[in-house]
Structures are given as C-alpha cells and as structure tokens.
Design a protein around this motif. Structure first.
Motif, PDB file in Angstrom:
ATOM      1  N   LYS A 194       0.827  -1.200   0.000  1.00 47.31           N
ATOM      2  CA  LYS A 194       0.000   0.000   0.000  1.00 47.31           C
ATOM      3  C   LYS A 194       0.870   1.263   0.000  1.00 47.31           C
ATOM      4  CE  LYS A 194      -4.457  -1.441   1.858  1.00 47.31           C
ATOM      5  NZ  LYS A 194      -5.234  -0.624   0.914  1.00 47.31           N
ATOM      6  N   ALA A 195       1.962   1.221   0.750  1.00 49.93           N
ATOM      7  CA  ALA A 195       2.872   2.364   0.768  1.00 49.93           C
ATOM      8  C   ALA A 195       3.470   2.605  -0.618  1.00 49.93           C
ATOM      9  CB  ALA A 195       3.980   2.134   1.803  1.00 49.93           C
ATOM     10  N   LEU A 196       3.842   1.533  -1.293  1.00 47.04           N
ATOM     11  CA  LEU A 196       4.381   1.653  -2.647  1.00 47.04           C
ATOM     12  C   LEU A 196       3.341   2.201  -3.612  1.00 47.04           C
ATOM     13  CD1 LEU A 196       6.489  -1.608  -2.768  1.00 47.04           C
ATOM     14  CD2 LEU A 196       7.377   0.681  -3.279  1.00 47.04           C
ATOM     15  N   GLU A 197       2.089   1.793  -3.423  1.00 49.53           N
ATOM     16  CA  GLU A 197       1.028   2.309  -4.301  1.00 49.53           C
ATOM     17  C   GLU A 197       0.861   3.817  -4.132  1.00 49.53           C
ATOM     18  OE1 GLU A 197      -3.703   1.589  -5.379  1.00 49.53           O
ATOM     19  OE2 GLU A 197      -2.786   0.519  -3.699  1.00 49.53           O
ATOM     20  N   ILE A 198       0.911   4.271  -2.873  1.00 49.02           N
ATOM     21  CA  ILE A 198       0.793   5.709  -2.620  1.00 49.02           C
ATOM     22  C   ILE A 198       2.002   6.457  -3.170  1.00 49.02           C
ATOM     23  CG2 ILE A 198       0.758   7.453  -0.793  1.00 49.02           C
ATOM     24  CD1 ILE A 198      -0.929   5.477   0.853  1.00 49.02           C
ATOM     25  N   ALA A 199       3.186   5.867  -3.044  1.00 47.89           N
ATOM     26  CA  ALA A 199       4.416   6.533  -3.495  1.00 47.89           C
ATOM     27  C   ALA A 199       4.577   6.532  -5.009  1.00 47.89           C
ATOM     28  CB  ALA A 199       5.627   5.866  -2.828  1.00 47.89           C
ATOM     29  N   THR A 200       4.049   5.486  -5.676  1.00 46.61           N
ATOM     30  CA  THR A 200       4.323   5.327  -7.115  1.00 46.61           C
ATOM     31  C   THR A 200       3.077   5.255  -7.992  1.00 46.61           C
ATOM     32  OG1 THR A 200       4.318   2.895  -7.065  1.00 46.61           O
ATOM     33  CG2 THR A 200       6.386   4.008  -6.509  1.00 46.61           C
ATOM     34  N   GLY A 201       1.927   4.972  -7.406  1.00 50.50           N
ATOM     35  CA  GLY A 201       0.716   4.778  -8.194  1.00 50.50           C
ATOM     36  C   GLY A 201       0.536   3.359  -8.697  1.00 50.50           C
ATOM     37  N   VAL A 202       1.491   2.464  -8.420  1.00 48.10           N
ATOM     38  CA  VAL A 202       1.424   1.073  -8.875  1.00 48.10           C
ATOM     39  C   VAL A 202       0.756   0.224  -7.795  1.00 48.10           C
ATOM     40  CG1 VAL A 202       2.740  -0.929  -9.631  1.00 48.10           C
ATOM     41  CG2 VAL A 202       3.504   1.368 -10.264  1.00 48.10           C
ATOM     42  N   ASP A 203      -0.281  -0.526  -8.173  1.00 45.71           N
ATOM     43  CA  ASP A 203      -1.008  -1.342  -7.212  1.00 45.71           C
ATOM     44  C   ASP A 203      -0.283  -2.672  -6.988  1.00 45.71           C
ATOM     45  OD1 ASP A 203      -2.767  -2.588  -5.557  1.00 45.71           O
ATOM     46  OD2 ASP A 203      -4.475  -2.575  -6.938  1.00 45.71           O
ATOM     47  N   ILE A 204       0.641  -2.673  -6.017  1.00 47.62           N
ATOM     48  CA  ILE A 204       1.438  -3.854  -5.704  1.00 47.62           C
ATOM     49  C   ILE A 204       0.596  -4.911  -5.005  1.00 47.62           C
ATOM     50  CG2 ILE A 204       3.560  -4.665  -4.564  1.00 47.62           C
ATOM     51  CD1 ILE A 204       4.130  -2.736  -6.771  1.00 47.62           C
ATOM     52  N   THR A 205      -0.534  -4.512  -4.408  1.00 46.56           N
ATOM     53  CA  THR A 205      -1.347  -5.483  -3.673  1.00 46.56           C
ATOM     54  C   THR A 205      -1.894  -6.579  -4.592  1.00 46.56           C
ATOM     55  OG1 THR A 205      -3.394  -4.183  -3.922  1.00 46.56           O
ATOM     56  CG2 THR A 205      -2.031  -3.748  -1.976  1.00 46.56           C
ATOM     57  N   LYS A 206      -1.923  -6.323  -5.890  1.00 45.24           N
ATOM     58  CA  LYS A 206      -2.399  -7.333  -6.830  1.00 45.24           C
ATOM     59  C   LYS A 206      -1.445  -8.526  -6.908  1.00 45.24           C
ATOM     60  CE  LYS A 206      -5.057  -4.176  -9.778  1.00 45.24           C
ATOM     61  NZ  LYS A 206      -5.201  -3.599 -11.144  1.00 45.24           N
ATOM     62  N   MET A 207      -0.245  -8.365  -6.368  1.00 46.42           N
ATOM     63  CA  MET A 207       0.742  -9.443  -6.412  1.00 46.42           C
ATOM     64  C   MET A 207       0.594 -10.425  -5.254  1.00 46.42           C
ATOM     65  SD  MET A 207       4.123  -7.209  -7.451  1.00 46.42           S
ATOM     66  CE  MET A 207       5.191  -8.655  -7.442  1.00 46.42           C
ATOM     67  N   VAL A 208      -0.131 -10.061  -4.212  1.00 45.42           N
ATOM     68  CA  VAL A 208      -0.196 -10.912  -3.022  1.00 45.42           C
ATOM     69  C   VAL A 208      -1.318 -11.934  -3.155  1.00 45.42           C
ATOM     70  CG1 VAL A 208       0.766  -9.104  -1.561  1.00 45.42           C
ATOM     71  CG2 VAL A 208      -1.702  -9.311  -1.742  1.00 45.42           C
ATOM     72  N   PRO A 209      -1.205 -13.100  -2.499  1.00 50.22           N
ATOM     73  CA  PRO A 209      -0.080 -13.495  -1.644  1.00 50.22           C
ATOM     74  C   PRO A 209       1.056 -14.132  -2.437  1.00 50.22           C
ATOM     75  CG  PRO A 209      -1.773 -15.177  -1.548  1.00 50.22           C
ATOM     76  CD  PRO A 209      -2.303 -14.100  -2.450  1.00 50.22           C
ATOM     77  N   ILE A 210       2.267 -13.942  -1.948  1.00 46.83           N
ATOM     78  CA  ILE A 210       3.464 -14.585  -2.484  1.00 46.83           C
ATOM     79  C   ILE A 210       4.097 -15.391  -1.348  1.00 46.83           C
ATOM     80  CG2 ILE A 210       5.750 -14.239  -3.504  1.00 46.83           C
ATOM     81  CD1 ILE A 210       4.789 -11.526  -4.525  1.00 46.83           C
ATOM     82  N   PRO A 211       4.272 -16.716  -1.488  1.00 49.01           N
ATOM     83  CA  PRO A 211       3.769 -17.616  -2.529  1.00 49.01           C
ATOM     84  C   PRO A 211       2.235 -17.594  -2.598  1.00 49.01           C
ATOM     85  CG  PRO A 211       5.427 -18.714  -1.180  1.00 49.01           C
ATOM     86  CD  PRO A 211       5.071 -17.439  -0.489  1.00 49.01           C
ATOM     87  N   SER A 212       1.713 -18.100  -3.699  1.00 39.14           N
ATOM     88  CA  SER A 212       0.277 -17.989  -3.955  1.00 39.14           C
ATOM     89  C   SER A 212      -0.520 -19.044  -3.191  1.00 39.14           C
ATOM     90  CB  SER A 212       0.008 -18.115  -5.455  1.00 39.14           C
ATOM     91  OG  SER A 212       0.535 -19.342  -5.947  1.00 39.14           O
ATOM     92  N   LEU A 213      -0.438 -18.955  -1.866  1.00 39.18           N
ATOM     93  CA  LEU A 213      -1.183 -19.840  -0.983  1.00 39.18           C
ATOM     94  C   LEU A 213      -1.671 -18.994   0.177  1.00 39.18           C
ATOM     95  CD1 LEU A 213      -1.984 -22.827  -0.425  1.00 39.18           C
ATOM     96  CD2 LEU A 213       0.077 -22.995   0.970  1.00 39.18           C
ATOM     97  N   GLU A 214      -2.970 -18.976   0.395  1.00 43.02           N
ATOM     98  CA  GLU A 214      -3.525 -18.132   1.446  1.00 43.02           C
ATOM     99  C   GLU A 214      -3.152 -18.661   2.830  1.00 43.02           C
ATOM    100  OE1 GLU A 214      -7.700 -17.984   0.686  1.00 43.02           O
ATOM    101  OE2 GLU A 214      -7.493 -16.428  -0.859  1.00 43.02           O
ATOM    102  N   ASN A 215      -3.074 -17.742   3.789  1.00 37.15           N
ATOM    103  CA  ASN A 215      -2.686 -18.123   5.150  1.00 37.15           C
ATOM    104  C   ASN A 215      -3.620 -19.157   5.752  1.00 37.15           C
ATOM    105  OD1 ASN A 215      -0.385 -16.571   5.346  1.00 37.15           O
ATOM    106  ND2 ASN A 215      -1.412 -14.818   6.287  1.00 37.15           N
ATOM    107  N   ARG A 216      -4.889 -19.106   5.388  1.00 37.74           N
ATOM    108  CA  ARG A 216      -5.851 -20.030   5.995  1.00 37.74           C
ATOM    109  C   ARG A 216      -5.573 -21.495   5.644  1.00 37.74           C
ATOM    110  NH1 ARG A 216      -9.223 -17.365   2.090  1.00 37.74           N
ATOM    111  NH2 ARG A 216      -9.778 -15.908   3.739  1.00 37.74           N
TER     112      ARG A 216
END
Length: 298
Positions: free
Chosen positions: A189-211
């Motif tokens: 979210k901080a990167l999105e505010i600083a750059t305009g790039v929505d990095i949250t679309k990359m999560v989760p890494i690895p692509s397995l949810e915590n649950r």
C-alpha cells in the motif's frame, strides 16, 4: 526509543517433548537472511536514517511502527526455540556425560555455546550478519526491498511449518504468517501511494492463502490480519494514511491500533545444572535474597 513490555506478543503452548532438530530449523526464522533479526534491523536502520521525516511522515511512521513489532518477533521466535529445546538433556554427574545426547544433533552450538537457547544464527549455525541490512536512503527502493523481504520471510516460514509438526513452532509460525502478511500488504500500500502502482495485486506470495495453515485460522478469525499496531500510545498516528481501506484478500476493513497487542506471558526457563545455568545453587540464592533485602532496607 522503544518501550519494552514484559510479555510475548502471543502466549505459546508448553511443549510435551523436546524437538532439538526442529529447533535447529526454526533458527532460520530468527537469524537467517530472511529471519526476524533481518526484518528488525532493516527497518530499524531505515527508520533511524529516514530523511524528510516530517514531509514523508506517514511512510516514516509505517517503518517505525513495524520496527517495534519486529523486536517482539525476535523475542517470540527465540522463546519458541527455547521451549523446543526443553528436556533435551538431564541433570547428572559430569562424568556420566549428561549432554551425550546432543553430540549427534543438528546444532551442537545450542548445547556448547549458550545452554540450550536461541542464538543469532541461521539453521546451519552461521551467525547473523549486518550484511543482511539494506538501507539505500531511497524511499521507493527501500519500500520495494521491504516488500520483497517480507515475502521471502513468509516463504521460509511456510517451509519450516512443513518441516515440523511441533505445536510450539506451529503456533508461532501461524501467528507470524498472519502478522507478516500485514507487513506485506502495508508495504504494498505504501508503494502504491508513493508510485501509483497497485502492488497489492501481487499478493499473496507464494500464492497460498494463510488459511491453508491450521494455526493461522484462529488469528485471522480474530481479524489480526487487518490490524496494524503503532506500538505507541501517542506517536506514529499518520500510519493511518497508508493503512486504510480494505484488505486485498478478504475485503475486510483495515484498522490501526494505537498501542500493542494484548500479549501473553514470557516462559520462565528452569535451571539446567548439567549446563551450569544459571549457576546459582540454593545456598547462593539465599545469600542473594539476603543482599537484596539489605539493599531494600528490609
């Protein structure tokens, strides 16, 4: 300054049996390149050296708040290792070789160097190094590095979880997967505010949810994955300008908590006569108690 509270961030279960080789694996989560000592020291030096703290206060508040939390993560992993090492050896006359069981274990440093406790080293016994600290002075680059560091730390936690079914290790890892997930999203979210790039679309890494991990579920059910703590009663409030909106995975509302988690008790490690630790006999204890009483004027 960091205010210290005599609690762990969560209560750890007491072990039913020792797990020395599991403890050696958990060392990676403490002193490995992506361990908690690395996250602590990366964010600590970035916050100490942060330029334009007033102009860029929300970003400074974010890094500073997470720094304080990481101190507690170092403490939590260390105590997990300590509990996993409980009961490996037994009290006996030195000539009976009471440490004989340790010579063939994965990490003999645990028994030779520091009396069966965690140490600032990785799973192979290599000492943690300040070379693991990245502090470029460039805000976007540091935030991008922190995002990568948290994703790497998450990967290692998931792998160690799969290496041991020890309940103490899994409780700790489950909690840190949830809290590390908070930090991943926060830096995105901080990167999105600083750059305009929505990095949250990359999560989760690895692509397995915590649950997917059993011990994360109760923490997520409590909404801990949507809470960011300031670890301060009055400061770092502008982190709310970054930690806001909804969680990218479940859509729940993000919340800033001004303060700390409720926490749990710190385990009191019993003495280990076979390790000469702490090396205080009952007679010594009585003498120390008398000296303390005299110092207190009792």
């Amino acid at each position: 300054m960091i205010k210290r509270i005599n609690k762990l961030q969560i209560e750890l279960p007491m072990p039913k049996s020792p797990d020395p080789n599991g403890a050696a694996a958990v060392q990676e989560l403490l002193g490995g390149k992506f361990g908690e000592m690395s996250t602590l020291n990366n964010y600590m030096f970035q916050s100490f050296n942060f330029r334009n703290k007033k102009k860029l206060k929300p970003f400074y508040d974010l890094v500073a708040s997470i720094t304080a939390e990481e101190f507690g993560h170092v403490e939590l992993v260390t105590n997990t290792i300590n509990l996993m090492l409980k009961g490996v050896t037994y009290p006996a006359n030195p000539n009976a070789a009471p440490l004989r069981n340790t010579k063939d274990l994965r990490n003999t440093h645990h028994y030779i160097v520091n009396a069966q406790t965690g140490m600032p080293a990785d799973s192979m016994g290599r000492a943690w190094t300040g070379d693991n600290v990245f502090n470029s002075g460039n805000l976007v680059l540091d935030l991008l590095h922190n995002f990568f560091l948290e994703c790497g730390a998450r990967t290692h936690k998931m792998r160690v979880y799969e290496m041991t079914d020890n309940p103490v290790a899994r409780e700790m890892i489950g909690y840190l997967l949830v809290r590390g997930g908070v930090h991943v999203v926060a830096y995105a979210k901080a990167l999105e505010i600083a750059t305009g790039v929505d990095i949250t679309k990359m999560v989760p890494i690895p692509s397995l949810e915590n649950r997917a991990f059993e011990t994360t579920r109760k923490f997520e059910a409590e909404g801990i994955h949507r809470k960011l703590y300031t670890f301060s009663e009055n400061d770092y409030k502008d982190v709310a300008l970054i930690w806001k909106g909804s969680h990218p995975e479940d859509g729940g509302k993000l919340e800033v908590i001004q303060g700390t988690p409720q926490g749990g008790p710190i385990p009191d490690l019993e003495d280990l006569p076979e390790e000469f630790a702490p090396g205080i006999s009952p007679e010594d204890f009585m003498e120390i108690a008398k000296r303390l009483q005299r110092s207190a004027g009792i």
